[in-house]
Design a protein around this motif. Sequence first.
Motif, PDB file in Angstrom:
ATOM      1  N   SER A   1      46.791  43.528  57.531  1.00 45.02           N
ATOM      2  CA  SER A   1      48.024  43.700  56.769  1.00 45.02           C
ATOM      3  C   SER A   1      48.584  45.085  57.030  1.00 45.02           C
ATOM      4  CB  SER A   1      47.765  43.512  55.269  1.00 45.02           C
ATOM      5  OG  SER A   1      46.847  44.492  54.798  1.00 45.02           O
TER       6      SER A   1
ATOM      7  N   GLY B   1      50.337  48.488  55.902  1.00 43.37           N
ATOM      8  CA  GLY B   1      50.548  49.344  54.744  1.00 43.37           C
ATOM      9  C   GLY B   1      51.125  50.682  55.154  1.00 43.37           C
TER      10      GLY B   1
ATOM     11  N   TYR C   1      42.090  42.905  56.507  1.00 46.00           N
ATOM     12  CA  TYR C   1      42.184  42.097  55.298  1.00 46.00           C
ATOM     13  C   TYR C   1      41.094  41.030  55.272  1.00 46.00           C
ATOM     14  CZ  TYR C   1      44.077  38.878  51.803  1.00 46.00           C
ATOM     15  OH  TYR C   1      44.233  38.061  50.712  1.00 46.00           O
TER      16      TYR C   1
ATOM     17  N   ASP D   1      47.760  33.685  50.348  1.00 48.97           N
ATOM     18  CA  ASP D   1      48.123  34.919  49.651  1.00 48.97           C
ATOM     19  C   ASP D   1      49.102  34.652  48.507  1.00 48.97           C
ATOM     20  OD1 ASP D   1      48.694  37.642  49.029  1.00 48.97           O
ATOM     21  OD2 ASP D   1      50.467  37.531  50.304  1.00 48.97           O
TER      22      ASP D   1
ATOM     23  N   THR E   1      50.161  40.730  49.439  1.00 50.87           N
ATOM     24  CA  THR E   1      49.702  41.488  50.597  1.00 50.87           C
ATOM     25  C   THR E   1      50.515  41.129  51.838  1.00 50.87           C
ATOM     26  OG1 THR E   1      47.451  41.522  49.696  1.00 50.87           O
ATOM     27  CG2 THR E   1      47.703  42.030  52.038  1.00 50.87           C
TER      28      THR E   1
ATOM     29  N   ARG F   1      59.494  43.094  49.528  1.00 44.50           N
ATOM     30  CA  ARG F   1      58.099  43.170  49.952  1.00 44.50           C
ATOM     31  C   ARG F   1      57.445  44.496  49.559  1.00 44.50           C
ATOM     32  NH1 ARG F   1      57.364  41.631  55.992  1.00 44.50           N
ATOM     33  NH2 ARG F   1      55.206  41.268  55.355  1.00 44.50           N
ATOM     34  N   GLU F   2      58.245  45.551  49.364  1.00 43.21           N
ATOM     35  CA  GLU F   2      57.636  46.836  49.015  1.00 43.21           C
ATOM     36  C   GLU F   2      56.958  46.788  47.645  1.00 43.21           C
ATOM     37  OE1 GLU F   2      62.156  47.505  48.205  1.00 43.21           O
ATOM     38  OE2 GLU F   2      60.894  46.382  49.604  1.00 43.21           O
TER      39      GLU F   2
ATOM     40  N   TYR G   1      55.853  43.721  46.231  1.00 46.80           N
ATOM     41  CA  TYR G   1      54.772  42.750  46.378  1.00 46.80           C
ATOM     42  C   TYR G   1      53.549  43.377  47.038  1.00 46.80           C
ATOM     43  CZ  TYR G   1      57.366  38.633  44.820  1.00 46.80           C
ATOM     44  OH  TYR G   1      58.044  37.704  44.059  1.00 46.80           O
ATOM     45  N   ARG G   2      53.774  44.242  48.028  1.00 43.62           N
ATOM     46  CA  ARG G   2      52.646  44.867  48.720  1.00 43.62           C
ATOM     47  C   ARG G   2      51.817  45.744  47.787  1.00 43.62           C
ATOM     48  NH1 ARG G   2      55.865  46.363  54.264  1.00 43.62           N
ATOM     49  NH2 ARG G   2      55.260  44.529  55.477  1.00 43.62           N
ATOM     50  N   GLN G   3      52.420  46.193  46.687  1.00 41.66           N
ATOM     51  CA  GLN G   3      51.670  46.948  45.682  1.00 41.66           C
ATOM     52  C   GLN G   3      50.977  46.025  44.691  1.00 41.66           C
ATOM     53  OE1 GLN G   3      53.906  50.451  44.056  1.00 41.66           O
ATOM     54  NE2 GLN G   3      55.536  49.785  45.433  1.00 41.66           N
ATOM     55  N   HIS G   4      51.065  44.712  44.942  1.00 40.71           N
ATOM     56  CA  HIS G   4      50.485  43.689  44.060  1.00 40.71           C
ATOM     57  C   HIS G   4      51.048  43.790  42.649  1.00 40.71           C
ATOM     58  CE1 HIS G   4      46.708  43.031  46.798  1.00 40.71           C
ATOM     59  NE2 HIS G   4      47.853  42.771  47.397  1.00 40.71           N
TER      60      HIS G   4
END
Length: 241
Positions: free
Chosen positions: A82, A84, A91, A106, A110, A169-170, A172-175
């Motif tokens: 993934s 970052g 991953y 997912d 991620t 996505r910025e 979502y990538r931080q969950h």
Amino acid sequence: MPKKKPIVPEKVKSRSITSAQRNLAMRRLQESVALSPLLVELGIVVAQRGSHFFLEFDYGGTAIPLARITPMKESPAFALESEGDSGWVLYGQGTPSRIVKLLCNDTLGTFHALGGIDQVLRNSAKKVPEVVQKTPRTFAYKRTNAPCSLQEALYFYFGIPLVVAMEPREYYRQHAEPSLLETSDDQHQVLIRFCSRNPANPRILGHGYYRLLGGDWYGIGVPPEVANTLDEAEAYLKSTL
């Protein structure tokens, strides 16, 4: 108490593979992608550059990498990576079919946060299920009355394309955990809020604003200090177009 050392994401070292091995891996990745309703709907293509394979989708005429797959050094396995802030990190690992399955599942963000949609489409033989709104902020599948996640509602209920639904996505990538905040009467505007999942430090990370304009959906991330309502988010969107 001693301080815990921060977890450093693992970088993957690649191994060299022969042309025949590369062609076999490419074929198996393409076959695995073709079995996923989600990845097919996203228009995912497999591209090979150097020692890596990239799963990419088209967004406004630009190829965007969703994930990277790398043959691992000193191992017969392939790595699912993934992207970052520090670059590509490990991953999961396994055969091409296994890591594509990991990618499809997912739900946190991620890669895309749309894993629930993939499962629903697989179970319904790719037929789009009917979703109903139960409360101003919750949805359910009409036939089973089973709860519907927000990402599933964006796609099945509002009709927002998947490449837009997985934005921004910025966040979502931080969950971050999304929740529905506000919709317009004609359902052409949707505002969701992203909050941290850490109960010890709850905070708003930002908003996702989705807008139907000229027959096309747009999705953007909106900082919380910029917009907290549909009207404010609309003004922010128009300032970026």
